[in-house]
Each structure stands twice: as structure tokens, then as C-alpha cells.
Design a protein around this motif. Sequence first.
Motif, PDB file in Angstrom:
ATOM      1  N   GLU A  49       8.894   5.644  -3.763  1.00 49.88           N
ATOM      2  CA  GLU A  49       8.443   4.704  -4.896  1.00 49.88           C
ATOM      3  C   GLU A  49       7.125   5.433  -5.624  1.00 49.88           C
ATOM      4  OE1 GLU A  49       6.368   0.545  -6.257  1.00 49.88           O
ATOM      5  OE2 GLU A  49       7.364   0.766  -4.377  1.00 49.88           O
ATOM      6  N   ALA A  50       6.084   5.996  -4.781  1.00 48.97           N
ATOM      7  CA  ALA A  50       5.248   6.830  -5.163  1.00 48.97           C
ATOM      8  C   ALA A  50       5.728   8.236  -6.035  1.00 48.97           C
ATOM      9  CB  ALA A  50       4.281   7.118  -4.298  1.00 48.97           C
ATOM     10  N   VAL A  51       6.682   9.018  -5.156  1.00 46.35           N
ATOM     11  CA  VAL A  51       7.070  10.077  -5.869  1.00 46.35           C
ATOM     12  C   VAL A  51       7.779   9.640  -7.345  1.00 46.35           C
ATOM     13  CG1 VAL A  51       8.916  12.096  -5.459  1.00 46.35           C
ATOM     14  CG2 VAL A  51       7.529  11.275  -3.711  1.00 46.35           C
ATOM     15  N   SER A  52       8.303   8.559  -7.503  1.00 46.16           N
ATOM     16  CA  SER A  52       9.145   8.093  -8.535  1.00 46.16           C
ATOM     17  C   SER A  52       8.112   8.013  -9.702  1.00 46.16           C
ATOM     18  CB  SER A  52       9.926   6.797  -8.396  1.00 46.16           C
ATOM     19  OG  SER A  52      11.030   7.095  -7.463  1.00 46.16           O
ATOM     20  N   VAL A  53       6.931   7.339  -9.281  1.00 48.04           N
ATOM     21  CA  VAL A  53       5.904   7.079 -10.478  1.00 48.04           C
ATOM     22  C   VAL A  53       5.515   8.365 -10.877  1.00 48.04           C
ATOM     23  CG1 VAL A  53       3.686   6.273 -10.773  1.00 48.04           C
ATOM     24  CG2 VAL A  53       5.255   4.853  -9.340  1.00 48.04           C
ATOM     25  N   GLU A  80      -1.629   3.578 -13.144  1.00 49.02           N
ATOM     26  CA  GLU A  80      -2.741   2.904 -12.986  1.00 49.02           C
ATOM     27  C   GLU A  80      -2.626   2.129 -11.695  1.00 49.02           C
ATOM     28  OE1 GLU A  80      -5.731   3.698 -14.209  1.00 49.02           O
ATOM     29  OE2 GLU A  80      -4.688   5.107 -15.411  1.00 49.02           O
ATOM     30  N   ASN A  81      -1.574   1.371 -11.767  1.00 47.46           N
ATOM     31  CA  ASN A  81      -1.201   0.406 -10.449  1.00 47.46           C
ATOM     32  C   ASN A  81      -1.052   1.200  -9.358  1.00 47.46           C
ATOM     33  OD1 ASN A  81      -1.140  -1.812 -12.077  1.00 47.46           O
ATOM     34  ND2 ASN A  81       1.114  -1.684 -12.459  1.00 47.46           N
ATOM     35  N   PHE A  82      -0.517   2.640  -9.496  1.00 46.96           N
ATOM     36  CA  PHE A  82      -0.543   3.267  -8.088  1.00 46.96           C
ATOM     37  C   PHE A  82      -1.773   3.947  -7.874  1.00 46.96           C
ATOM     38  CE2 PHE A  82       1.209   6.657  -5.403  1.00 46.96           C
ATOM     39  CZ  PHE A  82       0.589   7.846  -5.528  1.00 46.96           C
ATOM     40  N   ARG A  83      -2.580   4.142  -8.728  1.00 43.05           N
ATOM     41  CA  ARG A  83      -3.993   4.568  -8.507  1.00 43.05           C
ATOM     42  C   ARG A  83      -4.662   3.182  -7.574  1.00 43.05           C
ATOM     43  NH1 ARG A  83      -5.249   7.598 -14.063  1.00 43.05           N
ATOM     44  NH2 ARG A  83      -4.499   9.580 -13.569  1.00 43.05           N
ATOM     45  N   GLU A  84      -4.757   2.198  -8.330  1.00 40.74           N
ATOM     46  CA  GLU A  84      -5.232   0.971  -7.602  1.00 40.74           C
ATOM     47  C   GLU A  84      -4.959   0.659  -6.256  1.00 40.74           C
ATOM     48  OE1 GLU A  84      -7.943  -0.701  -8.725  1.00 40.74           O
ATOM     49  OE2 GLU A  84      -8.113   0.821 -10.260  1.00 40.74           O
ATOM     50  N   VAL A  85      -3.464   0.954  -6.000  1.00 33.50           N
ATOM     51  CA  VAL A  85      -2.970   0.585  -4.666  1.00 33.50           C
ATOM     52  C   VAL A  85      -3.419   1.436  -4.009  1.00 33.50           C
ATOM     53  CG1 VAL A  85      -0.780   0.313  -3.251  1.00 33.50           C
ATOM     54  CG2 VAL A  85      -0.976  -0.667  -5.641  1.00 33.50           C
ATOM     55  N   HIS A  86      -3.201   2.711  -4.098  1.00 30.80           N
ATOM     56  CA  HIS A  86      -3.699   3.629  -3.072  1.00 30.80           C
ATOM     57  C   HIS A  86      -4.983   4.245  -3.069  1.00 30.80           C
ATOM     58  CE1 HIS A  86       0.581   4.028  -2.261  1.00 30.80           C
ATOM     59  NE2 HIS A  86       0.575   4.177  -3.243  1.00 30.80           N
ATOM     60  N   ALA A 130      -3.051   2.323   7.188  1.00 32.22           N
ATOM     61  CA  ALA A 130      -2.239   1.357   6.329  1.00 32.22           C
ATOM     62  C   ALA A 130      -1.233   1.931   5.608  1.00 32.22           C
ATOM     63  CB  ALA A 130      -3.393   0.539   5.838  1.00 32.22           C
ATOM     64  N   GLU A 131      -0.361   1.470   5.019  1.00 33.87           N
ATOM     65  CA  GLU A 131       0.618   1.962   4.374  1.00 33.87           C
ATOM     66  C   GLU A 131       0.000   2.849   2.974  1.00 33.87           C
ATOM     67  OE1 GLU A 131       4.040   0.291   1.641  1.00 33.87           O
ATOM     68  OE2 GLU A 131       4.527   0.018   3.608  1.00 33.87           O
ATOM     69  N   ALA A 132      -0.829   2.017   2.305  1.00 32.67           N
ATOM     70  CA  ALA A 132      -1.272   2.555   1.135  1.00 32.67           C
ATOM     71  C   ALA A 132      -2.032   3.777   1.395  1.00 32.67           C
ATOM     72  CB  ALA A 132      -2.164   1.394   0.232  1.00 32.67           C
ATOM     73  N   VAL A 133      -2.746   3.858   2.321  1.00 35.49           N
ATOM     74  CA  VAL A 133      -3.436   5.072   2.780  1.00 35.49           C
ATOM     75  C   VAL A 133      -2.426   6.076   3.567  1.00 35.49           C
ATOM     76  CG1 VAL A 133      -5.260   6.009   4.300  1.00 35.49           C
ATOM     77  CG2 VAL A 133      -5.665   3.820   3.457  1.00 35.49           C
ATOM     78  N   ALA A 134      -1.583   5.783   4.103  1.00 40.18           N
ATOM     79  CA  ALA A 134      -0.609   6.743   4.764  1.00 40.18           C
ATOM     80  C   ALA A 134       0.133   7.330   3.566  1.00 40.18           C
ATOM     81  CB  ALA A 134       0.454   5.958   5.703  1.00 40.18           C
ATOM     82  N   VAL A 135       0.700   6.410   2.475  1.00 43.47           N
ATOM     83  CA  VAL A 135       1.322   7.362   1.602  1.00 43.47           C
ATOM     84  C   VAL A 135       0.530   8.345   0.844  1.00 43.47           C
ATOM     85  CG1 VAL A 135       2.205   6.658  -0.990  1.00 43.47           C
ATOM     86  CG2 VAL A 135       2.769   5.228   1.085  1.00 43.47           C
ATOM     87  N   THR A 136      -0.820   8.126   0.622  1.00 45.40           N
ATOM     88  CA  THR A 136      -1.578   9.214  -0.039  1.00 45.40           C
ATOM     89  C   THR A 136      -1.593  10.099   0.856  1.00 45.40           C
ATOM     90  OG1 THR A 136      -2.695   7.242  -1.369  1.00 45.40           O
ATOM     91  CG2 THR A 136      -3.763   9.539  -1.211  1.00 45.40           C
TER      92      THR A 136
END
Length: 357
Positions: free
Chosen positions: A310-314, A336-342, A281-287
Motif C-alpha cells: 500500500e505504501a509503495v502504491s501511494v 499526507e496520510n502516509f506521512r502521518e501514519v508512518h 510496530a507495523e507503521a515503523v516496520a514499513v518505513t
Amino acid sequence: MRADRLLSLLLLLQNRGRMTAPELAAELEVSVRTVYRDIEALGAAGVPVCADRGPAGGYRLMDGYRTRLTGLTDAEAGSLFLAGVPGPARELGLGAVLASAQLKVHAALPAGLGEQARRVQERFHLDAPAWFRDADRVPLLAAIARAVWEQRVLRAHYRRWRGEVHRELCPLGLVLKGGIWYLVALAEETVRTYRVARFVTVVETGEAFERPAGFDLAASWAESARRLEASMYRGTARLRISPRARRLLPMQFGTAGVRALESAGPPDGEGWVEVEMPVEAEAVAVTDLLRLGTEAEVLGPPELRRAVAEAVSVLARRYGDGASSFGPSAGSSSVENFREVHRPGGTDRTRERQVPS
């Protein structure tokens, strides 16, 4: 139990020759004082045990003496299938039984074959657990194994990442995969897989069950693993990767990374190649893809590329303020939002996705 221990002591002396009392105590998991008492008991029974004094001393059998009391019990015979994995055998509660069985087998072998078996044990070792991960605590494994063996229904309390469930299970078999124990069981007329470490309680109901006709544990596990892989991957990412990333891909992504390299196109002037790799899934793939750092570029699909950007920008905003960024900052909520999503549910995603159930 003392008779079993005396036989084990006798076979140890027969198979290994001279041994000291502390060595015997360590092998039999008893005190040295108990070894002294057992040696006396063997002598009283007519076994010619000799005691040699001095720094090189110890106990040994009189030259030429051999026992033929090597018959295996049912439990010992069954435990021999775990001879290559003594750690898991102990977890199943079969450590002492396996040791006794091995001693009896060694005692029954002709001299030449016995020496060859010892050489193999000295030179080859199987370490089942995976690297860089603590082994699961499985205090209920022995009870589950007993229910598997005796075909007894279990009333189980199981903890999943989505919540806890209570079920009655017909335990069909145990599988050790990468150092992790799994139970394959029939639940509500469906064969399911459970990670043993996640059982909170298991209680035998006293009810027996019949195994499904023709059930094959190995085939069932292979099919379960295939379904898990099919459900885990949700899409395909198109990547441009560096020569270094080509070396990292198999190590970080396993079989998926190997298959991705098989799809690689011709290298460009800098040695970079394009590959296609299945992703979750996208959230896992990004990480996952961020683990490749600057050695990879996501070319598609567009939504995955945007999510990585977007993750790199964060991250860039998070680290862009220098040392002050380690305190409270305007970007902290985004992080924190990034951590929660991923990292859904705050769980160890790598471990969660290994559970076929």
C-alpha cells in the motif's frame, strides 16, 4: 583559583618544556596578559622560569628543576576516570579539573613512562558521538551530575513525546551511550531512565537520599537496554533480499540486521536469500523496510506485506504524474496520510526509540 592556575602553568612547563605565552593562554583558557602576570608571580615565588626570545622562544623552566607538588584533589582523582573522553568531561563541568589532574599525573611519572603516556595521547583518540547526528544540547547536565555525586533529590520537569511530566527523582548515575547522555534515577520507587536533553528544568530540593543497597549502574543499564529491545520489536518479518541488501542490512539495522543474516537460507540462482528479521510496530516496520528499496521483498507476515504494498502504491501514484506531481494533486492527501501514519507525532522516531524510559 589563581593558585590552581599557577600550579597548572608550572606543570605545563615541566611536562612540555618550552611554551609560548599564547600556547599557555590557550591551555589555561585565560588571556595572554594573565599569563604574563602569572609568570611574574611564579618568579617572585622562587620558581626559575626562563624567557627565551626570538622566533623559537618562549617560557621554560631552568634545566634540572622539577616540582613535586603533584597531589591530586578529590575532584581531580575522580575526574581521571573520564580521561579518555574530554568532551563529555567538559559537558559535566569537569574539563578544567581533568586537565589539572592529567598534568599532575604526568608530572609524577618517571621520564620513560611520561613519554609513553604522551605518545598514547598523540596516537589514540576516542570520539563518543555517533555519525551524522548533532549532539544533544545538555545545559542541565552539570547540575544533574552534581546531584548524582552529592546524592541530592531533584524536582524535575521532563518532556516526553507523549507529554510532559513533573517528578521528584533520586539521581543514581549518568550513562553516555552513542554520544547521548541518559540519567538513571529512582522515581516513585522504580528505577527509570531519562534522556538528559529532554529535561526542561531541574531544581535541587535540598533533601539527600540513600542509594539502594547493592545498586549497580552498569547492570541496571544493561537490563534497561534489554527491556527496551524486547519492547521495541513487535514481530518478525520474512524477507527475500538481494546480494546488495545483504551488505546493507548490518549498516541500516545494526544488531538486528546481523542476526537476520545469520538466519539466511541458501541463495537462489540470482544470489537472493530469505531471512527473518525482528521488526517494530507495523507503521515503523514499513518505513524501515522501504529503506531497502528494490533490494528486498517482504514475504510475510501477510499484513506487513500488504502494508508495504500500500505504501509503495501511494508513492507510485505520487510520482506517476511526472513534474506536475510536485504541485497540488489528487494524491497529495494520501501522501499526507502516509506521512502521518508512518511518522507518529511528527517526531524523530529513531531518536525517540532510543529512550529507555
